[in-house]
Design a protein around this motif. Sequence first.
Motif, PDB file in Angstrom:
ATOM      1  N   SER A  84       0.558  -1.319   0.105  1.00 59.08           N
ATOM      2  CA  SER A  84       0.327   0.159   0.159  1.00 59.08           C
ATOM      3  C   SER A  84       0.687   0.782  -0.275  1.00 59.08           C
ATOM      4  N   GLY A  85       1.562   1.401   0.550  1.00 58.23           N
ATOM      5  CA  GLY A  85       3.106   2.317   0.361  1.00 58.23           C
ATOM      6  C   GLY A  85       2.373   3.387   1.420  1.00 58.23           C
ATOM      7  N   PRO A  86       3.819   3.986   2.128  1.00 60.22           N
ATOM      8  CA  PRO A  86       2.687   5.359   3.261  1.00 60.22           C
ATOM      9  C   PRO A  86       1.822   6.006   2.395  1.00 60.22           C
ATOM     10  N   SER A  87       1.020   6.628   3.628  1.00 56.93           N
ATOM     11  CA  SER A  87       0.009   6.843   3.577  1.00 56.93           C
ATOM     12  C   SER A  87       0.805   8.716   3.400  1.00 56.93           C
ATOM     13  N   ARG A  88      -0.959   9.531   2.737  1.00 58.05           N
ATOM     14  CA  ARG A  88      -0.204  11.459   3.085  1.00 58.05           C
ATOM     15  C   ARG A  88      -0.734  11.293   3.764  1.00 58.05           C
ATOM     16  N   SER A  89      -0.433  12.586   4.556  1.00 59.67           N
ATOM     17  CA  SER A  89      -1.436  13.178   5.609  1.00 59.67           C
ATOM     18  C   SER A  89      -2.174  14.283   4.627  1.00 59.67           C
ATOM     19  N   LEU A  90      -3.452  14.798   5.138  1.00 57.18           N
ATOM     20  CA  LEU A  90      -3.979  16.196   4.664  1.00 57.18           C
ATOM     21  C   LEU A  90      -3.999  16.850   3.896  1.00 57.18           C
ATOM     22  N   LEU A  91      -2.873  17.293   4.758  1.00 59.62           N
ATOM     23  CA  LEU A  91      -1.720  18.329   4.758  1.00 59.62           C
ATOM     24  C   LEU A  91      -0.822  18.143   2.960  1.00 59.62           C
ATOM     25  N   GLU A  92      -0.525  17.085   3.064  1.00 59.43           N
ATOM     26  CA  GLU A  92       0.561  16.730   2.163  1.00 59.43           C
ATOM     27  C   GLU A  92      -0.214  16.719   0.489  1.00 59.43           C
ATOM     28  N   ASN A  93      -1.624  16.266   0.222  1.00 61.15           N
ATOM     29  CA  ASN A  93      -3.026  15.555  -0.452  1.00 61.15           C
ATOM     30  C   ASN A  93      -2.850  17.397  -0.786  1.00 61.15           C
ATOM     31  N   ILE A  94      -3.375  17.564   0.008  1.00 57.82           N
ATOM     32  CA  ILE A  94      -3.653  19.507  -0.329  1.00 57.82           C
ATOM     33  C   ILE A  94      -2.237  20.182  -0.772  1.00 57.82           C
ATOM     34  N   VAL A  95      -1.288  19.995  -0.630  1.00 56.47           N
ATOM     35  CA  VAL A  95      -0.078  21.053  -1.310  1.00 56.47           C
ATOM     36  C   VAL A  95      -0.190  20.098  -2.756  1.00 56.47           C
ATOM     37  N   PHE A  96       0.083  18.843  -2.965  1.00 56.40           N
ATOM     38  CA  PHE A  96       0.049  18.229  -4.048  1.00 56.40           C
ATOM     39  C   PHE A  96      -0.434  18.658  -5.019  1.00 56.40           C
ATOM     40  N   PHE A  97      -1.946  18.719  -4.566  1.00 54.41           N
ATOM     41  CA  PHE A  97      -3.254  18.630  -5.375  1.00 54.41           C
ATOM     42  C   PHE A  97      -3.302  19.441  -5.943  1.00 54.41           C
ATOM     43  N   GLY A  98      -3.332  20.604  -4.427  1.00 51.00           N
ATOM     44  CA  GLY A  98      -3.625  22.758  -4.852  1.00 51.00           C
ATOM     45  C   GLY A  98      -2.788  22.881  -5.282  1.00 51.00           C
ATOM     46  N   GLY A  99      -1.280  22.328  -4.987  1.00 46.90           N
ATOM     47  CA  GLY A  99      -0.011  23.389  -4.996  1.00 46.90           C
ATOM     48  C   GLY A  99       0.422  22.924  -6.850  1.00 46.90           C
ATOM     49  N   SER A 100      -0.402  21.973  -7.434  1.00 47.75           N
ATOM     50  CA  SER A 100       0.338  21.877  -9.026  1.00 47.75           C
ATOM     51  C   SER A 100      -1.473  21.818 -10.054  1.00 47.75           C
ATOM     52  N   VAL A 101      -2.296  22.484  -9.333  1.00 43.81           N
ATOM     53  CA  VAL A 101      -3.109  23.208 -10.107  1.00 43.81           C
ATOM     54  C   VAL A 101      -2.788  25.078  -9.590  1.00 43.81           C
ATOM     55  N   GLY A 102      -2.708  25.468  -8.444  1.00 39.89           N
ATOM     56  CA  GLY A 102      -2.117  26.661  -7.889  1.00 39.89           C
ATOM     57  C   GLY A 102      -0.626  27.385  -9.387  1.00 39.89           C
ATOM     58  N   VAL A 103       0.053  25.977  -9.334  1.00 36.71           N
ATOM     59  CA  VAL A 103       0.990  26.541 -10.134  1.00 36.71           C
ATOM     60  C   VAL A 103       0.832  26.653 -11.588  1.00 36.71           C
ATOM     61  N   LEU A 104      -0.602  25.800 -12.061  1.00 42.52           N
ATOM     62  CA  LEU A 104      -1.227  25.527 -13.680  1.00 42.52           C
ATOM     63  C   LEU A 104      -1.191  27.210 -13.403  1.00 42.52           C
ATOM     64  N   PHE A 105      -2.285  27.868 -12.600  1.00 44.33           N
ATOM     65  CA  PHE A 105      -3.276  28.744 -12.934  1.00 44.33           C
ATOM     66  C   PHE A 105      -2.036  29.908 -12.863  1.00 44.33           C
ATOM     67  N   VAL A 106      -0.554  29.887 -12.498  1.00 38.04           N
ATOM     68  CA  VAL A 106      -0.090  30.955 -12.439  1.00 38.04           C
ATOM     69  C   VAL A 106       0.560  30.840 -13.657  1.00 38.04           C
ATOM     70  N   VAL A 107       0.979  30.022 -14.327  1.00 40.66           N
ATOM     71  CA  VAL A 107       1.292  30.112 -15.630  1.00 40.66           C
ATOM     72  C   VAL A 107       0.941  31.066 -16.666  1.00 40.66           C
ATOM     73  N   ILE A 108      -0.636  30.048 -16.842  1.00 40.41           N
ATOM     74  CA  ILE A 108      -1.170  31.398 -17.835  1.00 40.41           C
ATOM     75  C   ILE A 108      -1.460  32.317 -17.218  1.00 40.41           C
ATOM     76  N   THR A 109      -1.318  32.513 -16.607  1.00 43.28           N
ATOM     77  CA  THR A 109      -1.855  33.791 -16.195  1.00 43.28           C
ATOM     78  C   THR A 109      -0.330  35.142 -15.909  1.00 43.28           C
ATOM     79  N   LEU A 110       0.303  34.228 -16.196  1.00 48.11           N
ATOM     80  CA  LEU A 110       1.391  35.366 -16.315  1.00 48.11           C
ATOM     81  C   LEU A 110       1.813  34.650 -18.088  1.00 48.11           C
ATOM     82  N   PHE A 111       1.301  33.889 -18.551  1.00 48.32           N
ATOM     83  CA  PHE A 111       1.178  33.484 -20.424  1.00 48.32           C
ATOM     84  C   PHE A 111       0.181  34.406 -20.462  1.00 48.32           C
ATOM     85  N   ALA A 112      -0.868  35.007 -20.025  1.00 50.56           N
ATOM     86  CA  ALA A 112      -2.293  35.541 -20.752  1.00 50.56           C
ATOM     87  C   ALA A 112      -1.989  37.543 -20.556  1.00 50.56           C
ATOM     88  N   MET A 113      -0.787  38.223 -19.496  1.00 48.77           N
ATOM     89  CA  MET A 113      -0.421  38.711 -19.619  1.00 48.77           C
ATOM     90  C   MET A 113       0.152  39.321 -20.352  1.00 48.77           C
TER      91      MET A 113
END
Length: 86
Positions: free
Chosen positions: A33-62
């Motif tokens: 099963s492997g080591p499980s991640r905490s809620l904070l790690e899941n938020i950083v993993f999934f939310g961080g990737s979405v946040g970075v994508l949002f910033v990249v798209i915003t910079l490209f648009a600007m």
Amino acid sequence: MTALRAAVSVVAASFVVGIASPAFADAPSSWNSGPSRSLLENIVFFGGSVGVLFVVITLFAMLTARNNFEPEPPEPGAAVESHGHH
């Protein structure tokens, strides 16, 4: 014609559900099963990737919108200097 269409829809839906039933199976016991991640790690993993994508798209648009800038026309009656003929 609607009875035939309804029958075909029911058969097609039953076929799709029947094919998807292995998706409900448990994982094999030989898999670790492997080591499980905490809620904070899941938020950083999934939310961080979405946040970075949002910033990249915003910079490209600007950066692309920057080339479309047109300065305001001069005020009526303002002195306009001529720059010679080309």
